[in-house]
Scaffold this active site. Structure first.
Site, PDB file in Angstrom:
ATOM      1  N   THR A  57      46.170  18.953 -37.647  1.00 23.81           N
ATOM      2  CA  THR A  57      46.004  19.237 -39.075  1.00 23.81           C
ATOM      3  C   THR A  57      46.877  18.321 -39.926  1.00 23.81           C
ATOM      4  O   THR A  57      46.423  17.778 -40.938  1.00 23.81           O
ATOM      5  CB  THR A  57      46.342  20.710 -39.365  1.00 23.81           C
ATOM      6  OG1 THR A  57      45.464  21.546 -38.601  1.00 23.81           O
ATOM      7  CG2 THR A  57      46.169  21.020 -40.839  1.00 23.81           C
ATOM      8  N   CYS A  93      44.772  29.083 -36.671  1.00 22.03           N
ATOM      9  CA  CYS A  93      45.393  29.666 -37.858  1.00 22.03           C
ATOM     10  C   CYS A  93      44.454  30.635 -38.561  1.00 22.03           C
ATOM     11  O   CYS A  93      44.900  31.507 -39.305  1.00 22.03           O
ATOM     12  CB  CYS A  93      45.852  28.576 -38.822  1.00 22.03           C
ATOM     13  SG  CYS A  93      44.513  27.528 -39.439  1.00 22.03           S
TER      14      CYS A  93
END
Length: 424
Positions: free
Chosen positions: A191, A50
């Site tokens: 995550t 990301c």
């Protein structure tokens, strides 16, 4: 031979650009093979998270421009737009960059541990694609070893700090008592697992995990006493959710403005705190325009992260020194490896000359020549053949004024200058 590390990250590119340059897991093998086929890259690996998209390459001669052109074309970006936010590191700097990334020194969250696992995954995918060879493979192994040393010998990994932790910390600032809050977590990856762990530790009243597959959501939910649902069930869960944190690999937003508006009406405009950690984004940016919604992206977490990082700053210098030592050690081993190839070729040449002289000696013995004469001829012939090529090259270098090369030869052959003069 040249190592190259190039790409974009959270420091050089906005989330809008990063999500356009991101590679999906399904794209990686084909992209790697295309990269090696179209550009001069002999070996290649791609790290796409990301916060960064980076290419690690080994080439005969550095040609980053061709790789940037390929990257821009692959993602339908203009080359100028990509150049404006891309960085390129070469050889020692490329090695240093990879080691700093793997050690968490280049992360948004200093010392965050997930990046090492992500880099190991990038290496595994490149091996699967057949685009990692001996040189890049050695660099990855050296990178993993250095990162492990940094984790073991410094305090950079102490006090849990991550994007997930930062998101939960921000939620604690907005909701004074998380025991009364309900959280909706979208996705079931690493995550979100960290987010669920932090929320669970903070005593959140109820956690719901929404995912494309119920099985994956259930596994995560079971670990933290949460409730698992499918993505299709999000609208109903959204109504009761005070906290929404999303991190999936979807290429399109999965939570739109309309769905959030309807949930707010049913909630009688009770505020919702949202964090979109995904790249590309899971939540439509327009959701942030709604009253009673506090929407944050990964880029918005910088201040929270900075506050949580103070305890790790002292360890960063020690980590940088370990990375420097790792770079120096790897480059020295690489230079030694280059010498091995030369030595191998020289030994093969010497063995060929030896075999020729031995065969000649054996014929002389068969013809009745005395052993003493054969041995003398063998020694003389082998000495002459071994010295012929170096002698010719040294004379040529001397004639060309290459006295620096002559000095290297003196050192290479370990010649004592004093004894050499006395023998003249």
């Amino acid at each position: 031979m040249a190592f190259i590390a190039l790409g974009i990250n959270h420091k050089t590119a906005s989330v809008d650009v990063r999500e356009r340059v991101a590679f999906t897991p399904e794209q990686l093998v084909e992209a790697l093979q295309q990269l090696c086929r179209i550009t001069p890259s002999r070996e290649a690996a791609i790290l796409s998270t990301c916060n960064r998209s980076e290419l690690y390459l080994e080439q005969d001669h550095p040609s980053a421009d061709e790789v940037l052109a390929w990257l821009a074309g692959y993602h339908n970006l203009s080359l100028e737009e990509l150049r404006a936010c891309a960085y390129v590191h070469q050889d020692d700097d490329a090695v240093r960059h990879m080691m700093r990334v793997a050690s968490g020194l280049d992360s948004m969250v200093l010392g965050e541990p997930q990046i090492l696992g992500q880099m190991k995954s990038a290496y595994a995918v490149a091996r699967e694609a057949g685009t990692v060879g001996p040189l890049l493979g050695r660099l990855f192994q050296a990178t993993f070893s250095t990162a492990k040393t940094v984790r073991t010998d410094t305090a950079i990994g102490e006090n849990p700090v991550s994007v997930a932790f930062a998101a939960v910390s921000l939620a604690r600032q907005i909701f004074s008592d998380l025991h009364r809050s309900q959280a909706l977590l979208i996705g079931a990856g690493e995550t979100i697992t960290l987010v669920a762990r932090h929320l669970h530790e903070q005593g959140v009243k109820r956690i719901v995990v929404a995912n494309r597959t119920l099985e994956r959501a259930s596994l995560l939910a079971e670990e933290f006493g949460a409730h698992a649902v499918l993505l299709a069930d999000m609208p109903q869960e959204l109504v009761n959710s005070d906290i929404v944190i999303s991190s999936t690999a979807s290429q399109l937003p999965i939570l739109g403005k309309g769905a959030v508006e309807r949930a707010l009406k049913q909630r009688r405009h009770k505020p919702i705190f949202m964090v979109d950690i995904a790249v590309p984004r899971d939540i439509e940016p327009e959701v942030g325009e709604l009253d009673d919604v506090y929407l944050y992206t990964v880029d918005d977490l910088h201040e929270v992260v900075a506050e949580n990082l103070k305890s790790r700053q002292g360890a960063a210098q020690a980590a940088e020194e370990l990375v420097g030592a790792g770079v120096e050690d790897f480059m020295q081993r690489l230079r030694e490896l280059a010498a091995v190839d030369v030595l191998r070729a020289y030994r093969q040449q010497a063995e060929r000359l030896r075999d020729e002289e031995v065969a000649k000696a054996q014929r002389m013995l068969q013809n009745g020549t005395s052993a003493d004469e054969v041995l003398a001829q063998l020694a003389r012939g082998l000495t002459n053949k071994l010295l012929h090529a170096p002698s010719v090259q040294l004379k040529k270098l001397s004639a060309d004024g290459r006295f620096d090369a002559l000095a290297v030869a003196q050192e290479l052959f370990a010649l004592d200058e004093g004894s050499d003069k006395s023998s003249q």
